[in-house]
Design an enzyme around this catalytic site. Structure first.
Site, mmCIF file in Angstrom:
data_model
loop_
_atom_site.group_PDB
_atom_site.id
_atom_site.type_symbol
_atom_site.label_atom_id
_atom_site.label_comp_id
_atom_site.label_asym_id
_atom_site.label_seq_id
_atom_site.Cartn_x
_atom_site.Cartn_y
_atom_site.Cartn_z
ATOM 1 N N HIS A 190 -4.538 6.070 -1.488
ATOM 2 C CA HIS A 190 -5.198 6.022 -0.177
ATOM 3 C C HIS A 190 -4.212 6.316 0.955
ATOM 4 O O HIS A 190 -4.617 6.641 2.065
ATOM 5 C CB HIS A 190 -5.831 4.645 0.037
ATOM 6 C CG HIS A 190 -7.155 4.670 0.734
ATOM 7 N ND1 HIS A 190 -7.968 5.788 0.790
ATOM 8 C CD2 HIS A 190 -7.827 3.701 1.419
ATOM 9 C CE1 HIS A 190 -9.070 5.499 1.465
ATOM 10 N NE2 HIS A 190 -9.009 4.254 1.864
ATOM 11 N N ASN B 252 -9.832 1.486 7.826
ATOM 12 C CA ASN B 252 -11.192 1.459 8.371
ATOM 13 C C ASN B 252 -11.257 1.249 9.884
ATOM 14 O O ASN B 252 -12.346 1.291 10.459
ATOM 15 C CB ASN B 252 -12.056 0.419 7.643
ATOM 16 C CG ASN B 252 -11.511 -0.989 7.762
ATOM 17 O OD1 ASN B 252 -10.401 -1.189 8.245
ATOM 18 N ND2 ASN B 252 -12.269 -1.964 7.329
ATOM 19 N N TYR C 187 0.808 -1.232 0.000
ATOM 20 C CA TYR C 187 0.000 0.000 0.000
ATOM 21 C C TYR C 187 0.837 1.276 0.000
ATOM 22 O O TYR C 187 0.294 2.367 -0.112
ATOM 23 C CB TYR C 187 -0.946 0.020 1.212
ATOM 24 C CG TYR C 187 -1.965 -1.087 1.180
ATOM 25 C CD1 TYR C 187 -2.983 -1.102 0.233
ATOM 26 C CD2 TYR C 187 -1.897 -2.132 2.088
ATOM 27 C CE1 TYR C 187 -3.913 -2.126 0.198
ATOM 28 C CE2 TYR C 187 -2.826 -3.166 2.063
ATOM 29 C CZ TYR C 187 -3.833 -3.154 1.110
ATOM 30 O OH TYR C 187 -4.747 -4.171 1.066
ATOM 31 N N ASN D 84 -13.706 5.917 4.857
ATOM 32 C CA ASN D 84 -13.734 4.938 5.956
ATOM 33 C C ASN D 84 -12.809 5.301 7.116
ATOM 34 O O ASN D 84 -13.110 4.995 8.264
ATOM 35 C CB ASN D 84 -13.392 3.536 5.433
ATOM 36 C CG ASN D 84 -14.530 2.964 4.603
ATOM 37 O OD1 ASN D 84 -15.689 3.286 4.836
ATOM 38 N ND2 ASN D 84 -14.196 2.150 3.631
ATOM 39 N N ASP E 42 -6.410 11.315 2.133
ATOM 40 C CA ASP E 42 -6.640 11.431 0.699
ATOM 41 C C ASP E 42 -8.076 11.888 0.452
ATOM 42 O O ASP E 42 -8.965 11.613 1.247
ATOM 43 C CB ASP E 42 -6.406 10.078 0.015
ATOM 44 C CG ASP E 42 -7.339 8.989 0.541
ATOM 45 O OD1 ASP E 42 -7.336 8.751 1.779
ATOM 46 O OD2 ASP E 42 -8.090 8.396 -0.243
ATOM 47 N N PHE F 182 -5.362 -0.877 9.666
ATOM 48 C CA PHE F 182 -5.952 -0.592 8.365
ATOM 49 C C PHE F 182 -6.826 0.649 8.487
ATOM 50 O O PHE F 182 -7.308 0.994 9.565
ATOM 51 C CB PHE F 182 -6.729 -1.804 7.836
ATOM 52 C CG PHE F 182 -5.817 -2.820 7.227
ATOM 53 C CD1 PHE F 182 -5.395 -2.687 5.912
ATOM 54 C CD2 PHE F 182 -5.337 -3.879 7.978
ATOM 55 C CE1 PHE F 182 -4.510 -3.594 5.350
ATOM 56 C CE2 PHE F 182 -4.458 -4.797 7.429
ATOM 57 C CZ PHE F 182 -4.047 -4.652 6.100
#
Length: 193
Positions: free
Chosen positions: A23, A71, A18, A117, A96, A69
């Site tokens: 994101h 969320n 990632y 999220n 973002d 993560f």
């Protein structure tokens, strides 16, 4: 509107796959900000993230990049904010934003989650308090709502990344205003670039 900032948080997802994705623009920004102020990030299990302490314009500021993560990033922020007794008013969350084009960044004070999220998780974890400041880093929109998830979890082309990196520099220059709660100056400086 004159609340000082004691904590700056950069949102993203953990793991190499990632890194530098759209994101993770928030996490990338806080990492760049840390570099500018010679921050030494240390992983802290009790805060579920990497934490650093810096002086910006003679003011003590904590930097946080959650290792959770996106969320569930609220868990990391709430644990640090509760431990150091930092009010949501004194938190700046960098994330973002698909509603802004790459190279465009904007400050916002409070508000809803707009379907993000990370913000959803933070608002819930802070006891439904959404009065924290945000720095929205534009990453662009894929054009179709059903393509958003795939789009934000990918890296953009070099040209797009250059625009985002350029916006980081502009944002870093406004942070001394933001941490002192001089939001009008910070916004004017950033929004007129």
């Amino acid at each position: 509107m004159d609340k000082i900032v004691q904590l700056i948080v950069g949102l993203g997802n953990p793991g190499q796959q990632y890194e530098h994705t759209r994101h993770n623009a928030g996490a990338s920004f806080v990492s760049a900000l840390g570099k500018k102020y010679l921050a030494v990030f240390k992983t802290d299990e009790k805060f579920f993230g990497s934490v650093a302490r810096v002086k910006i314009d003679y003011q003590d500021v904590r930097l946080l990049i959650p290792n959770t993560f996106m969320n569930i990033s609220g868990k990391s922020i709430a644990s640090l904010a509760n431990f150091y007794q930092i009010d949501p008013d004194n938190i700046l969350v960098v994330h973002d934003d698909i509603d802004l084009n790459p190279g465009i960044s904007k400050y916002k004070i409070g508000g809803g989650h707009g379907g993000h999220n990370g913000l959803k998780s933070i608002i819930k974890a802070l006891g439904n308090r959404n009065n924290f400041a945000r720095l929205r880093i534009g990453v662009g929109h894929p054009g179709q709502a059903n393509e958003v998830v795939n789009f934000v979890l990918k890296k953009g082309p070099r040209s797009e990344q250059d625009l985002i990196d350029g916006s980081f520099e502009n944002c870093i220059n406004t942070i001394p205003f933001a941490i002192k709660g001089k939001w009008n100056e910070a916004m004017k400086e950033l929004h007129t670039i």
